[in-house]
Design a protein around this motif. Structure first.
Motif, PDB file in Angstrom:
ATOM      1  N   ALA A  67       0.848  -1.445   0.289  1.00  0.00           N
ATOM      2  CA  ALA A  67      -0.400  -0.062  -0.416  1.00  0.00           C
ATOM      3  C   ALA A  67       1.008   1.155   0.134  1.00  0.00           C
ATOM      4  O   ALA A  67       0.087   2.688  -0.446  1.00  0.00           O
ATOM      5  N   GLY A  68       2.339   0.943   0.670  1.00  0.00           N
ATOM      6  CA  GLY A  68       2.558   2.155   0.426  1.00  0.00           C
ATOM      7  C   GLY A  68       4.501   2.946  -0.443  1.00  0.00           C
ATOM      8  O   GLY A  68       5.218   3.145  -0.413  1.00  0.00           O
ATOM      9  N   ALA A  69       4.324   1.712  -0.802  1.00  0.00           N
ATOM     10  CA  ALA A  69       5.001   1.010  -1.852  1.00  0.00           C
ATOM     11  C   ALA A  69       5.403   2.476  -2.963  1.00  0.00           C
ATOM     12  O   ALA A  69       4.317   3.169  -3.289  1.00  0.00           O
ATOM     13  N   GLY A  70       6.758   2.656  -3.056  1.00  0.00           N
ATOM     14  CA  GLY A  70       7.214   3.929  -3.771  1.00  0.00           C
ATOM     15  C   GLY A  70       6.796   5.313  -3.265  1.00  0.00           C
ATOM     16  O   GLY A  70       6.946   6.410  -3.862  1.00  0.00           O
ATOM     17  N   ALA A  71       6.233   5.730  -2.349  1.00  0.00           N
ATOM     18  CA  ALA A  71       5.373   6.256  -1.658  1.00  0.00           C
ATOM     19  C   ALA A  71       7.102   6.736  -0.192  1.00  0.00           C
ATOM     20  O   ALA A  71       7.201   6.234   0.222  1.00  0.00           O
ATOM     21  N   ALA A  72       7.754   8.301  -1.159  1.00  0.00           N
ATOM     22  CA  ALA A  72       8.799   8.811  -0.176  1.00  0.00           C
ATOM     23  C   ALA A  72       8.248   9.287   0.580  1.00  0.00           C
ATOM     24  O   ALA A  72       9.523   9.317   2.225  1.00  0.00           O
ATOM     25  N   ARG A  73       7.083  10.433   1.261  1.00  0.00           N
ATOM     26  CA  ARG A  73       6.698  11.020   2.254  1.00  0.00           C
ATOM     27  C   ARG A  73       5.989   9.981   2.614  1.00  0.00           C
ATOM     28  O   ARG A  73       4.884   9.700   2.070  1.00  0.00           O
ATOM     29  N   ALA A  74       5.621  10.034   4.030  1.00  0.00           N
ATOM     30  CA  ALA A  74       4.220   9.368   4.483  1.00  0.00           C
ATOM     31  C   ALA A  74       4.252   9.715   5.936  1.00  0.00           C
ATOM     32  O   ALA A  74       4.450  10.555   6.898  1.00  0.00           O
ATOM     33  N   VAL A  75       2.586  10.229   5.920  1.00  0.00           N
ATOM     34  CA  VAL A  75       1.928  10.239   7.696  1.00  0.00           C
ATOM     35  C   VAL A  75       1.220   9.538   7.665  1.00  0.00           C
ATOM     36  O   VAL A  75      -0.024   8.893   7.418  1.00  0.00           O
ATOM     37  N   PHE A  76       1.403   9.468   9.537  1.00  0.00           N
ATOM     38  CA  PHE A  76       0.369   8.165  10.094  1.00  0.00           C
ATOM     39  C   PHE A  76      -0.013   8.643  11.477  1.00  0.00           C
ATOM     40  O   PHE A  76       0.341  10.283  11.775  1.00  0.00           O
ATOM     41  N   VAL A  77      -1.651   8.450  11.204  1.00  0.00           N
ATOM     42  CA  VAL A  77      -2.464   8.903  12.079  1.00  0.00           C
ATOM     43  C   VAL A  77      -2.730   8.669  12.960  1.00  0.00           C
ATOM     44  O   VAL A  77      -3.496   6.915  13.063  1.00  0.00           O
ATOM     45  N   VAL A  78      -1.996   7.907  13.974  1.00  0.00           N
ATOM     46  CA  VAL A  78      -2.788   7.019  15.025  1.00  0.00           C
ATOM     47  C   VAL A  78      -3.719   7.214  16.180  1.00  0.00           C
ATOM     48  O   VAL A  78      -3.226   8.445  16.646  1.00  0.00           O
ATOM     49  N   SER A  79      -4.484   6.818  16.423  1.00  0.00           N
ATOM     50  CA  SER A  79      -5.768   7.323  17.715  1.00  0.00           C
ATOM     51  C   SER A  79      -4.797   8.095  18.831  1.00  0.00           C
ATOM     52  O   SER A  79      -5.072   8.555  20.271  1.00  0.00           O
ATOM     53  N   GLY A  80      -4.240   6.581  19.112  1.00  0.00           N
ATOM     54  CA  GLY A  80      -4.097   6.464  20.658  1.00  0.00           C
ATOM     55  C   GLY A  80      -2.006   6.640  20.373  1.00  0.00           C
ATOM     56  O   GLY A  80      -1.562   7.540  19.857  1.00  0.00           O
ATOM     57  N   ALA A  81      -1.279   5.630  21.044  1.00  0.00           N
ATOM     58  CA  ALA A  81      -0.402   6.451  21.317  1.00  0.00           C
ATOM     59  C   ALA A  81       0.905   4.842  20.187  1.00  0.00           C
ATOM     60  O   ALA A  81       0.400   3.837  20.223  1.00  0.00           O
ATOM     61  N   LEU A  82       2.402   5.458  20.519  1.00  0.00           N
ATOM     62  CA  LEU A  82       2.941   4.691  19.624  1.00  0.00           C
ATOM     63  C   LEU A  82       3.116   3.265  20.285  1.00  0.00           C
ATOM     64  O   LEU A  82       4.504   3.366  20.462  1.00  0.00           O
ATOM     65  N   ARG A  83       2.973   2.404  20.252  1.00  0.00           N
ATOM     66  CA  ARG A  83       2.601   0.935  20.900  1.00  0.00           C
ATOM     67  C   ARG A  83       1.477  -0.125  20.509  1.00  0.00           C
ATOM     68  O   ARG A  83       0.937   0.484  19.663  1.00  0.00           O
ATOM     69  N   GLY A  84       2.747  -0.967  20.876  1.00  0.00           N
ATOM     70  CA  GLY A  84       1.541  -2.806  20.403  1.00  0.00           C
ATOM     71  C   GLY A  84       1.365  -1.997  18.657  1.00  0.00           C
ATOM     72  O   GLY A  84       1.917  -2.000  18.113  1.00  0.00           O
ATOM     73  N   ARG A  85       0.245  -2.565  18.437  1.00  0.00           N
ATOM     74  CA  ARG A  85      -0.170  -3.165  17.053  1.00  0.00           C
ATOM     75  C   ARG A  85      -0.343  -1.668  15.961  1.00  0.00           C
ATOM     76  O   ARG A  85      -0.229  -2.028  15.349  1.00  0.00           O
ATOM     77  N   ALA A  87       2.202   0.302  16.525  1.00  0.00           N
ATOM     78  CA  ALA A  87       3.446   0.791  16.537  1.00  0.00           C
ATOM     79  C   ALA A  87       3.907  -0.579  14.980  1.00  0.00           C
ATOM     80  O   ALA A  87       4.728  -0.349  14.384  1.00  0.00           O
ATOM     81  N   ALA A  88       3.425  -1.898  15.335  1.00  0.00           N
ATOM     82  CA  ALA A  88       3.309  -2.831  14.218  1.00  0.00           C
ATOM     83  C   ALA A  88       3.650  -2.362  12.875  1.00  0.00           C
ATOM     84  O   ALA A  88       3.833  -2.837  12.066  1.00  0.00           O
ATOM     85  N   ALA A  89       2.048  -1.787  12.896  1.00  0.00           N
ATOM     86  CA  ALA A  89       1.910  -1.586  11.970  1.00  0.00           C
ATOM     87  C   ALA A  89       2.606  -0.322  10.938  1.00  0.00           C
ATOM     88  O   ALA A  89       2.685  -0.355   9.775  1.00  0.00           O
ATOM     89  N   VAL A  90       3.229   0.540  12.034  1.00  0.00           N
ATOM     90  CA  VAL A  90       4.519   1.768  11.487  1.00  0.00           C
ATOM     91  C   VAL A  90       5.202   1.330  11.087  1.00  0.00           C
ATOM     92  O   VAL A  90       5.672   1.599   9.824  1.00  0.00           O
ATOM     93  N   ARG A  91       5.603   0.361  11.661  1.00  0.00           N
ATOM     94  CA  ARG A  91       6.411  -0.538  11.032  1.00  0.00           C
ATOM     95  C   ARG A  91       6.927  -1.033   9.861  1.00  0.00           C
ATOM     96  O   ARG A  91       7.738  -1.017   9.634  1.00  0.00           O
ATOM     97  N   GLY A  92       6.272  -1.637   9.867  1.00  0.00           N
ATOM     98  CA  GLY A  92       5.863  -2.425   8.666  1.00  0.00           C
ATOM     99  C   GLY A  92       6.109  -1.773   7.877  1.00  0.00           C
ATOM    100  O   GLY A  92       6.149  -2.297   6.191  1.00  0.00           O
ATOM    101  N   VAL A  93       5.594  -0.744   7.686  1.00  0.00           N
ATOM    102  CA  VAL A  93       5.315   0.144   6.418  1.00  0.00           C
ATOM    103  C   VAL A  93       6.643   0.259   6.305  1.00  0.00           C
ATOM    104  O   VAL A  93       7.144   0.975   5.460  1.00  0.00           O
ATOM    105  N   LEU A  94       7.519   0.901   6.818  1.00  0.00           N
ATOM    106  CA  LEU A  94       8.136   2.049   6.997  1.00  0.00           C
ATOM    107  C   LEU A  94       9.857   0.693   6.796  1.00  0.00           C
ATOM    108  O   LEU A  94      10.662   1.745   6.126  1.00  0.00           O
TER     109      LEU A  94
END
Length: 671
Positions: A67-85, A87-94
């Motif tokens: 889904a993020g292939a080829g994107a040089a810039r990304a903005v992540f909006v998470v409703s809580g803090a960067l932890r658990g699931r 964090a895993a989701a953001v790490r998966g894209v980066l």
């Protein structure tokens, strides 16, 4: 005027939470978790607002492969803090390596570390040369469903523990008349320390979100509680250090009343109101990834011919139309008017839209039918400019047509009639007798017609019955009556060749093929344990211990919602000290008042003191309840602004899912 300012700021706070995202959207792919997407959908202007700000695309988080292939810039909006699931989701894209510049917009409490530590973590996930920026939001992401209702989709689906669950978790007794004390204290009271770790974390997340919202609104609140978990939440908010600091400076006064949903589950599963919005939300399928909004079939506006009602070729419509003033006004009508009046409003809006577009509309008076609305919709079908100008309005009218034609809509009236009969029967008979009357109606799959009740329908009726009847006398007769109903339900569940997804969740079966009788038996046994607890939920209440009016020779038996009783007490012009609405404070002044009250008359804070009344229903709220609160406050306390907050907008089946099939809160461990 303070009231108006606070009221206007609620919607403004919802929109302002998206400013950091909009500023960083140009030339970036924006990734949103489900709760953030729902908040954007209702109150942030929708994905179109991000695209208009320059975003290349808007994607779900966790992201699909590539889904993020080829994107040089990304903005992540998470409703809580960067932890658990999250964090895993953001790490998966980066971790894919394409993103060279990323921005993270997360909750104000940096549980994953300081801003600098979070930025370092993001750079490590991107690899050498990556640049990262972290923005910690001040206000929570809220979904303003109507002028009086805001949902907090990011918050966990908290449901107050039932009495037996409280006993197992060690809810410590607190002496009556302790700090904060109205008469609402009870042996079943919960302290935060008595809750399991995951529930404590959820309460703290709720308190942090509410404090951020109240800061954005400039509120200085007095907190009140009805129920055990409500008191734990109110006490945590009262003693929360950032909240104490905020209250010293905030310009606007408000009363915040927390109410436990489990004290009145009849309100969650009943079919009380003649309300179009409630019916639409109950009968149309949910929009994928959303807890509140529904899918509206748009095929009628196309040239596509298909007999398949679930056809997915055409993107579904929905109810949230934040950028369309006419559609927003119509949705408010659906929320606040009776069905007949709301349907007439739908026709009026359609006629006005057609007239503005010079479409050949033929206005007719009298009763509005779904066929008549469909014929008006057809006028827009081949006029692309008219379709574009009034697309939001057409989605709401199509939702109306599809709901009025839906088989479940006719069942709504059957439920309503049966619930009224139950109210009368409960007043005249003991529970075993009522259960025996229910027994012949439980039919297996092969015996059922379209008008008969399904297994899920019976769960709705059982929750309604046990909640209304309240604490009851146990004994052999009740045990035997329950056993008969249990056996009939287990047989009906096991005989179903295709159990619904909800039944599969309730029984713990991942497929209809391996639904073993023992699994169904265990699930039904657990349900009846919970039903006994539901009946005991108000056992410690003094004033609000009944929601059943048994009637008389001149009046039918009726259901009296607990929330209605609470609002009546708040709006009581005589202003007696509330018995079950407990004021909660951690301040020294409150302790002093409690001590001195033995010697002199002390005026305690009252929930009707302030120009803004906020009611937070812990465990979810219904459309009918929101309308009832709004109407009662407008009539009995004119000039008072009211706002209802909750984590979920309930329908009968979603309430059953929350009670019997919701996943348990899991600690969101750090990665």
């Amino acid at each position: 005027m303070a009231v108006a300012a606070a009221a206007l700021d609620v919607r403004a706070a919802c929109g302002q939470a998206w400013e950091p995202v909009l500023a960083r959207a140009p030339r970036a792919v924006v990734f949103l978790d489900a709760a953030a997407a729902e908040a954007l959908h209702w109150g942030g202007g929708g994905a179109g607002r991000l695209l208009a700000a320059g975003a290349l695309a808007v994607r779900a988080l966790p992201a699909a492969a590539g889904a993020g292939a080829g994107a040089a810039r990304a903005v992540f909006v998470v409703s809580g803090a960067l932890r658990g699931r999250a964090a895993a989701a953001v790490r998966g894209v980066l971790g894919l390596g394409a993103v060279r510049h990323c921005a993270l917009v997360a909750a104000g409490e940096a549980e994953g570390g300081t801003r600098a530590e979070l930025e370092e973590t993001l750079r490590r996930w991107m690899g050498e040369g990556g640049r990262a920026e972290v923005v910690l939001r001040a206000a929570p992401l809220l979904a303003p469903v109507s002028a009086e209702l805001c949902l907090a989709p990011a918050l966990p689906p908290l449901l107050p523990p039932l009495p037996r669950q409280r006993d197992r978790r060690g809810g410590a007794p607190r002496p009556s008349g302790g700090p904060g004390g109205g008469g609402g204290s009870s042996p079943g009271e919960l302290g935060l320390a008595a809750l399991p770790a995951e529930l404590r974390a959820a309460v703290r997340a709720l308190v942090g979100g509410l404090d951020a919202l109240f800061a954005a609104l400039g509120l200085r609140e007095d907190s009140f509680a009805v129920g055990a978990l409500s008191r734990a939440v109110a006490a945590e908010l009262a003693s929360y250090t950032p909240a104490r600091n905020r209250r010293r400076m905030a310009p606007h006064r408000a009363s915040v009343v927390f109410v436990d949903r489990t004290l009145d589950l009849a309100g969650a599963v009943g079919h009380h109101g003649d309300n179009l919005a409630e019916k639409i939300l109950s009968v149309l399928p949910k929009l994928p990834g959303h807890k509140t909004d529904v899918m509206v079939n748009m095929v009628e506006l196309t040239a596509l011919q298909t007999p398949d009602e679930t056809c997915s070729v055409i993107a579904p419509g929905c109810l949230a139309q934040p950028n369309d003033p006419a559609a927003k006004a119509l949705w408010e009508s659906f929320m606040n008017l009776k069905q007949k009046e709301a349907v007439m409003e739908a026709r009026r809006h359609l006629v006005e839209a057609a007239s503005r577009e010079n479409l050949p509309i033929k206005m007719s008076m009298g009763r509005v039918t779904p066929e008549q609305l469909s014929s008006y919709i057809q006028l827009f079908k081949n006029n692309f400019k008219a379709l574009e100008n009034h697309c939001g309005l057409l989605q709401l009218v199509l939702a109306t047509v599809q709901t009025l034609k839906h088989p479940q809509n006719s069942k709504w009236d059957n439920f309503l009639a049966f619930e009224r009969l139950l109210l009368q029967t409960i007043g005249e008979s003991e529970m075993p007798s009522v259960l025996k009357q229910l027994l012949p109606m439980i039919k297996s799959y092969n015996e059922r017609t379209q008008d008969d009740y399904t297994c899920e329908d019976f769960l709705v009726l059982l929750v309604y019955m046990y909640s209304v009847v309240g604490e009851m006398k146990g004994g052999k007769e009740l045990d035997e009556a329950e056993e008969e109903v249990k056996k009939a339900l287990v047989k009906a569940i096991c005989d179903d060749p295709e159990p619904s997804p909800l039944l599969q969740k309730i029984t713990g079966s991942d497929s209809s093929l391996n639904l073993a009788p023992q699994k169904a038996t265990d699930a039904v046994d657990g349900i009846f344990e919970s039903l006994r607890d539901i009946a005991r939920a108000r056992m410690h209440m003094k004033q609000f211990n009944s929601i059943h009016n048994p009637g008389s020779n001149t009046h039918q038996a009726s259901y009296k919602p607990l929330l209605k009783q609470v609002v009546e007490e708040i709006c009581n012009s005589d202003r007696p000290d509330p018995v079950d609405i407990e004021h909660v404070s951690s301040g020294l002044s409150d302790l002093l008042k409690t001590g001195f009250s033995m010697f002199m008359k002390v005026i305690r804070p009252h929930p009707g003191d302030h120009p803004l009344l906020i009611i937070y229903m812990i465990g979810g709220v219904t459309v009918s309840e929101v309308k009832m609160v709004k109407d009662m406050v407008a009539t009995r306390k004119p000039g008072t602004q009211v706002l209802v907050l909750s984590s979920a907008l309930l329908t009968p089946l979603s309430a059953i899912e929350l009670l019997f099939a919701a996943e348990h809160l899991q600690p969101d461990a750090d990665i």
